[in-house]
Design an enzyme around this catalytic site. Structure first.
Site, PDB file in Angstrom:
ATOM      1  N   ALA A 175      18.499 -38.690  59.732  1.00 27.61           N
ATOM      2  CA  ALA A 175      18.731 -37.891  60.947  1.00 27.61           C
ATOM      3  C   ALA A 175      18.087 -36.564  60.892  1.00 27.61           C
ATOM      4  O   ALA A 175      18.215 -35.978  59.679  1.00 27.61           O
ATOM      5  CB  ALA A 175      20.384 -37.902  61.030  1.00 27.61           C
ATOM      6  N   GLY A 202      20.167 -41.923  57.916  1.00 27.83           N
ATOM      7  CA  GLY A 202      19.887 -42.624  58.973  1.00 27.83           C
ATOM      8  C   GLY A 202      18.987 -43.704  58.859  1.00 27.83           C
ATOM      9  O   GLY A 202      18.798 -44.663  59.525  1.00 27.83           O
ATOM     10  N   GLU A 211      20.038 -46.680  56.830  1.00 28.71           N
ATOM     11  CA  GLU A 211      20.819 -47.276  57.885  1.00 28.71           C
ATOM     12  C   GLU A 211      19.999 -48.246  58.851  1.00 28.71           C
ATOM     13  O   GLU A 211      20.463 -49.287  59.224  1.00 28.71           O
ATOM     14  CB  GLU A 211      21.763 -46.265  58.465  1.00 28.71           C
ATOM     15  CG  GLU A 211      22.705 -45.808  57.387  1.00 28.71           C
ATOM     16  CD  GLU A 211      23.584 -44.801  58.028  1.00 28.71           C
ATOM     17  OE1 GLU A 211      23.120 -43.783  58.658  1.00 28.71           O
ATOM     18  OE2 GLU A 211      24.728 -44.897  58.316  1.00 28.71           O
ATOM     19  N   GLU A 271      24.355 -38.438  52.567  1.00 30.98           N
ATOM     20  CA  GLU A 271      25.105 -37.661  53.697  1.00 30.98           C
ATOM     21  C   GLU A 271      26.322 -36.768  53.241  1.00 30.98           C
ATOM     22  O   GLU A 271      26.485 -35.339  53.515  1.00 30.98           O
ATOM     23  CB  GLU A 271      25.886 -38.653  54.727  1.00 30.98           C
ATOM     24  CG  GLU A 271      24.976 -38.921  55.688  1.00 30.98           C
ATOM     25  CD  GLU A 271      23.978 -40.318  55.432  1.00 30.98           C
ATOM     26  OE1 GLU A 271      24.133 -40.436  54.126  1.00 30.98           O
ATOM     27  OE2 GLU A 271      23.594 -41.254  56.187  1.00 30.98           O
TER      28      GLU A 271
HETATM   29  N1  DAK Z   1      15.875 -33.704  58.816  1.00 32.13           N
HETATM   30  C1  DAK Z   1      14.660 -32.771  59.387  1.00 32.13           C
HETATM   31  N2  DAK Z   1      13.750 -32.400  58.719  1.00 32.13           N
HETATM   32  C2  DAK Z   1      13.274 -33.070  57.617  1.00 32.13           C
HETATM   33  C3  DAK Z   1      14.367 -34.169  57.038  1.00 32.13           C
HETATM   34  C4  DAK Z   1      15.527 -34.483  57.788  1.00 32.13           C
HETATM   35  N3  DAK Z   1      16.373 -35.386  57.497  1.00 32.13           N
HETATM   36  N4  DAK Z   1      13.855 -34.648  55.976  1.00 32.13           N
HETATM   37  C5  DAK Z   1      12.613 -33.849  55.804  1.00 32.13           C
HETATM   38  N5  DAK Z   1      12.346 -32.914  56.732  1.00 32.13           N
HETATM   39  C6  DAK Z   1      11.390 -32.074  57.132  1.00 32.13           C
HETATM   40  C7  DAK Z   1      11.412 -30.845  55.810  1.00 32.13           C
HETATM   41  O1  DAK Z   1      12.300 -29.764  56.659  1.00 32.13           O
HETATM   42  C8  DAK Z   1       9.942 -30.441  55.932  1.00 32.13           C
HETATM   43  O2  DAK Z   1       9.642 -29.640  57.010  1.00 32.13           O
HETATM   44  P1  DAK Z   1       8.634 -28.184  57.031  1.00 32.13           P
HETATM   45  O3  DAK Z   1       9.512 -27.252  56.077  1.00 32.13           O
HETATM   46  O4  DAK Z   1       7.371 -28.724  56.298  1.00 32.13           O
HETATM   47  O5  DAK Z   1       8.711 -27.851  58.706  1.00 32.13           O
HETATM   48  C9  DAK Z   1       9.059 -31.828  55.795  1.00 32.13           C
HETATM   49  O6  DAK Z   1       9.959 -32.412  56.539  1.00 32.13           O
HETATM   50  C10 DAK Z   1       8.776 -32.284  54.458  1.00 32.13           C
HETATM   51  O7  DAK Z   1       9.919 -32.243  54.106  1.00 32.13           O
HETATM   52  P2  DAK Z   1      10.130 -31.424  52.433  1.00 32.13           P
HETATM   53  O8  DAK Z   1       9.262 -30.415  52.262  1.00 32.13           O
HETATM   54  O9  DAK Z   1      11.494 -31.514  52.205  1.00 32.13           O
HETATM   55  O10 DAK Z   1       9.313 -32.744  51.336  1.00 32.13           O
HETATM   56  P3  DAK Z   1       9.836 -33.113  49.922  1.00 32.13           P
HETATM   57  O11 DAK Z   1       8.738 -34.215  49.451  1.00 32.13           O
HETATM   58  O12 DAK Z   1       9.823 -31.856  49.017  1.00 32.13           O
HETATM   59  O13 DAK Z   1      11.039 -33.821  50.001  1.00 32.13           O
HETATM   60  C11 DAK Z   1      12.737 -35.254  50.987  1.00 32.13           C
HETATM   61  C12 DAK Z   1      11.172 -34.880  50.664  1.00 32.13           C
HETATM   62  C13 DAK Z   1      12.926 -36.453  51.526  1.00 32.13           C
HETATM   63  C14 DAK Z   1      13.571 -35.426  49.260  1.00 32.13           C
HETATM   64  C15 DAK Z   1      13.423 -34.061  51.436  1.00 32.13           C
HETATM   65  O14 DAK Z   1      12.725 -33.565  52.907  1.00 32.13           O
HETATM   66  C16 DAK Z   1      14.880 -34.266  51.827  1.00 32.13           C
HETATM   67  O15 DAK Z   1      15.847 -34.144  51.040  1.00 32.13           O
HETATM   68  N6  DAK Z   1      15.222 -34.709  53.111  1.00 32.13           N
HETATM   69  C17 DAK Z   1      16.492 -34.647  53.705  1.00 32.13           C
HETATM   70  C18 DAK Z   1      17.170 -35.822  53.352  1.00 32.13           C
HETATM   71  C19 DAK Z   1      18.413 -36.175  53.666  1.00 32.13           C
HETATM   72  O16 DAK Z   1      19.486 -35.259  53.457  1.00 32.13           O
HETATM   73  N7  DAK Z   1      18.493 -37.298  54.776  1.00 32.13           N
HETATM   74  C20 DAK Z   1      19.912 -37.480  55.361  1.00 32.13           C
HETATM   75  C21 DAK Z   1      20.021 -36.879  56.440  1.00 32.13           C
HETATM   76  S1  DAK Z   1      21.616 -37.088  57.018  1.00 32.13           S
HETATM   77  C22 DAK Z   1      25.670 -39.950  62.442  1.00 32.13           C
HETATM   78  C23 DAK Z   1      24.670 -40.869  62.465  1.00 32.13           C
HETATM   79  C24 DAK Z   1      23.676 -40.772  61.468  1.00 32.13           C
HETATM   80  C25 DAK Z   1      23.855 -39.761  60.475  1.00 32.13           C
HETATM   81  C26 DAK Z   1      25.049 -39.033  60.522  1.00 32.13           C
HETATM   82  C27 DAK Z   1      26.159 -38.970  61.516  1.00 32.13           C
HETATM   83  N8  DAK Z   1      26.724 -40.238  63.575  1.00 32.13           N
HETATM   84  C28 DAK Z   1      26.391 -41.233  64.301  1.00 32.13           C
HETATM   85  C29 DAK Z   1      27.786 -39.391  63.871  1.00 32.13           C
HETATM   86  C30 DAK Z   1      22.963 -39.622  59.562  1.00 32.13           C
HETATM   87  C31 DAK Z   1      22.733 -38.511  58.680  1.00 32.13           C
HETATM   88  C32 DAK Z   1      21.884 -38.493  57.756  1.00 32.13           C
HETATM   89  O17 DAK Z   1      20.758 -39.030  57.956  1.00 32.13           O
END
Ligand code: DAK
Length: 265
Positions: free
Chosen positions: A71, A116, A119, A139
């Site tokens: 997400a 997400g 998922e 998460e």
């Molecule tokens: N959201 C927004 N932007 C993201 C992103 C994300 N999840 N993942 C990556 N980006 C963006 C980065 O901010 C960066 O943007 P700029 O800085 O260039 O503007 C760009 O994508 C490239 O990412 P990185 O520079 O970080 O790239 P790396 O290769 O260094 O790292 C990475 C890749 C995938 C390891 C890293 O980007 C990362 O850790 N990303 C976050 C992964 C994460 O934590 N995903 C889970 C998100 S929480 C719900 C439903 C669903 C959910 C929750 C509640 N309800 C129904 C209540 C779901 C929650 C989630 O999914």
């Protein structure tokens, strides 16, 4: 209309005969799921549901790095309760669409499938992945829990202990681990991912659509019920298919040693 409507389309669609390829298209944000992307995906799914030319759907991510990195954290960070609930409903809406699409949907995981994104993959009927793909439910590292069904679907798929190891650590896992645990059914070289996914989809598209729908429904309905109940559902669905032209055609084609031509009737 935006200036570059095709490049700006958040979910691209390309049809190859009876197979539709959907590509989630926010590569600069690693295809993170924000509200506009979820809305566009819901629209695409609605479109596909009523398109009788499409029999199978393949879902992938744009760019080399990510299927979906989760997400959109930047969008979520400042949500109030009402917006978070709206987002949750939009996400559930998309997953319900996938579950009720009535057509097989295969995830072709080309890179990160996190949160997400993992998922979303779990909601598809099965997934194949590039050897470079990475998976996880991070998460808890953000102070939340999976919210698109991850706590439920992952545990059912890989068992409670493995699921809790993933969910509680929030670790990112390689493609070999995903294959070992059964999250994906096959790993391929990155450049082979789409050709292989599309080839599988084309093969599935030649099968009886009503039989596929029935098979999906019975597997899903039987997921959580005692075996005897699941077997009753299977027998009922098996019987109903004998009312269809597809069953007559499939069996006639076998006996006449020719490929079947299914119409979905
Ligand atoms: N959201 C927004 N932007 C993201 C992103 C994300 N999840 N993942 C990556 N980006 C963006 C980065 O901010 C960066 O943007 P700029 O800085 O260039 O503007 C760009 O994508 C490239 O990412 P990185 O520079 O970080 O790239 P790396 O290769 O260094 O790292 C990475 C890749 C995938 C390891 C890293 O980007 C990362 O850790 N990303 C976050 C992964 C994460 O934590 N995903 C889970 C998100 S929480 C719900 C439903 C669903 C959910 C929750 C509640 N309800 C129904 C209540 C779901 C929650 C989630 O999914």
């Amino acid at each position: 209309m935006e200036p570059n409507a095709i490049a700006d389309d958040l979910v691209l669609r390309r049809d190859e005969g009876p197979v539709a390829l959907l590509t989630l298209n926010r590569p600069k944000a690693l295809n993170a799921l924000n509200q506009p992307l979820l809305q566009r995906l819901a629209e695409r799914l609605r479109e596909l549901a009523v398109d009788s030319n499409v029999r199978v759907v393949v879902l992938t991510g744009s760019g080399e790095k990510a299927f979906v990195a989760g997400a959109d954290i930047a969008e979520m960070a400042d949500y109030d309760v009402a917006t978070a609930q709206h987002f949750a409903l939009a996400g559930q809406n998309v997953l319900n669409h996938i579950a009720t699409l009535g057509k097989p949907m295969i995830a072709a995981v080309n890179g990160f499938a996190l949160g997400g994104g993992c998922e979303l993959m779990l909601a598809c009927d099965f997934a194949i992945a590039s050897q470079r793909a990475k998976f996880g439910l991070p998460e808890v590292t953000l102070g939340v829990i999976p919210g698109f069904g991850g706590t439920q679907r992952l545990a059912r798929l890989i068992g409670r202990h493995n699921a809790l190891r993933w969910i509680l650590t929030g670790d990112v896992h390689g493609a070999d681990e995903a294959l070992r645990l059964g999250l994906v059914t096959q790993l391929v070289e990155p450049e082979q991912l789409l050709p292989v996914a599309l080839e599988i989809a084309q093969r599935i598209a030649t099968r009886g659509p009503l039989a596929m729908l029935a098979a999906k429904q019975v597997v899903d309905q039987g997921w959580d019920v005692p075996l005897a109940d699941g077997l009753r559902k299977e027998a009922a669905a098996f019987g109903k298919l004998f009312r269809t032209q597809d069953q007559k055609e499939g069996m006639a084609a076998f006996m006449q040693k020719r490929p079947a031509k299914f119409t979905g009737n």
